[in-house]
Write an enzyme that holds these catalytic residues in place. Structure first.
Site, PDB file in Angstrom:
ATOM      1  NE  ARG A 158      -2.023  -1.457   3.595  1.00 38.44           N
ATOM      2  CZ  ARG A 158      -1.844  -2.709   4.007  1.00 38.44           C
ATOM      3  NH1 ARG A 158      -2.407  -3.709   3.365  1.00 38.44           N
ATOM      4  NH2 ARG A 158      -1.099  -2.971   5.062  1.00 38.44           N
ATOM      5  CB  ALA A 236      10.110   5.833   5.440  1.00 41.61           C
ATOM      6  CB  ALA A 237      10.420   0.087   5.210  1.00 39.30           C
ATOM      7  NE  ARG A 238       8.489  -2.529  11.108  1.00 38.47           N
ATOM      8  CZ  ARG A 238       7.546  -1.596  11.020  1.00 38.47           C
ATOM      9  NH1 ARG A 238       7.838  -0.391  10.554  1.00 38.47           N
ATOM     10  NH2 ARG A 238       6.306  -1.861  11.398  1.00 38.47           N
ATOM     11  CG  ASP A 262      10.671   7.719   9.921  1.00 38.87           C
ATOM     12  OD1 ASP A 262      10.843   8.673  10.708  1.00 38.87           O
ATOM     13  OD2 ASP A 262       9.671   6.970   9.963  1.00 38.87           O
ATOM     14  CD  GLU A 267      13.450   2.436  14.902  1.00 39.11           C
ATOM     15  OE1 GLU A 267      12.255   2.472  15.267  1.00 39.11           O
ATOM     16  OE2 GLU A 267      13.797   2.560  13.707  1.00 39.11           O
ATOM     17  CG  HIS A 290       9.816   4.318  13.556  1.00 32.63           C
ATOM     18  ND1 HIS A 290      10.239   3.034  13.803  1.00 32.63           N
ATOM     19  CD2 HIS A 290       8.745   4.190  12.737  1.00 32.63           C
ATOM     20  CE1 HIS A 290       9.470   2.173  13.173  1.00 32.63           C
ATOM     21  NE2 HIS A 290       8.539   2.853  12.508  1.00 32.63           N
ATOM     22  CB  ALA A 292       7.149   8.004   8.180  1.00 33.61           C
ATOM     23  CB  ALA A 293       2.862   6.454  10.726  1.00 31.67           C
TER      24      ALA A 293
END
Length: 339
Positions: A158, A236-238, A262, A267, A290, A292-293
């Protein structure tokens, strides 16, 4: 103890979503976290105490282990306010008859916008320019356009599709890696290629893949060395998709032009904290924590999707199929998109 007690261990849980849960008979408890604390930093004992008696859990980045789930017999549903689930033991949830959901579709727009922002910021050297201006140096640094560049997108879930949609406005050539067919509405500028071709030919590479054993360190020193010297890497994923130590060396040595980050390996692995600290100080890195959302709109959407999943499970109904990643009620795991 209420059999509809819902514990939220995330910050920024909006009043509209709380009202939705309460309207559906839930007793909502917002965890009292210390200033600056996130649930990802909570240990087993803290989580077990907070979640005692909970039937539903809206979780952020806490590690959901078999030991923790085994200690919470009343817990029926774990609903992530997000879309990754690499910190959740899905096998344990399935074995113990619990449901794990993600907030599919809630943060696509926010993360896609953030990804484009990272591309623009690192390409136009916003950080370097502002830092110089603060010191009184108003000389102009030459940057790089996103317009008409070749952008490689790894992962066409998505968020990857949302990034591709936005890139059409920049008249970009878009290279993608996907095992399936391109979407029916894919632009003519989009091409399916293998990973090596994408890496060698892209001016910007944006990663939107899940973190698995197969994708861990997808971008190691060897792969980063395949990139164009003037290229930018966006993640910006993991954390863990990129070997941050290799990226740091490549950026210091001019192997690639810059990075927009990001997420970080530190982490999940504190031994990499020094690497993260060095990365975020580089002038050719745009870094965010982290986040972005984390927009007002994005969190409101993901809060509501997570809450709807909780209510559906507590009502004995089925959450939206794309949100269910494990369903112990059925004795089998169901996997949806992770990005």
């Amino acid at each position: 103890m209420s059999d509809r007690r819902v514990v939220v261990t995330q910050r920024f849980f909006d009043n509209d979503t709380i009202a939705y849960l309460e309207k559906n008979g839930c007793d909502v408890v917002i965890a009292d976290l210390a200033a600056g604390q996130a649930d990802g930093g909570l240990g087993h004992d803290e989580l077990a105490e907070i979640l005692d008696g909970a039937a539903g859990w809206v979780v952020g980045h806490a590690k959901v282990t078999r030991k923790l789930l085994d200690s919470l017999p009343q817990l029926k549903v774990i609903s992530r306010r997000g879309v990754g689930y690499d910190r959740v033991d899905l096998s344990a949830a399935e074995d113990l008859g619990k449901v794990v959901c993600i907030a599919a579709g809630g943060n696509d727009a926010s993360v896609a916008d953030h990804t484009i922002a990272l591309m623009l910021a690192v390409g136009h050297r916003f950080r370097e320019t502002q830092a110089r201006m603060i010191e009184g140096d108003f000389s102009i640094l030459m940057g790089s356009d996103l317009f008409q560049k070749t952008v490689g997108i790894i992962g066409m879930g998505r968020i990857g599709r949302s990034v591709a949609q936005r890139l059409q406005g920049f008249d970009c050539r878009i290279l993608v890696t996907t095992d399936g067919d391109l979407p029916s509405d894919a632009p003519s500028s989009m091409e399916t290629v293998d990973l090596d071709t994408l890496v060698r030919n892209s001016d910007y590479i944006s990663i939107h893949a899940p973190l698995t054993e197969e994708t861990r360190f997808m971008f190691d020193a060897e792969r980063i060395a395949q990139m164009k010297a003037g290229a930018y890497l966006i993640n910006a994923a993991r954390g863990g998709l990129v070997d941050d130590a290799a990226l740091l060396a490549a950026l210091k040595n001019g192997v690639i032009a810059g990075a927009g980050l990001d997420v970080y390996l530190s982490e999940s692995d504190s031994s990499y904290q020094r690497i993260t600290d060095e990365l975020i100080r580089l002038p050719n890195v745009i870094a965010t924590p982290h986040a972005a959302a984390s927009t007002y709109e994005g969190l409101a959407r993901t809060n509501m999707v997570a809450a709807q999943c909780v209510v559906a499970v507590l009502d004995g109904k089925e959450p939206a199929p794309e949100c269910v990643v494990a369903d112990g009620r059925k004795g089998q795991a169901e996997f949806g998109e992770t990005i």
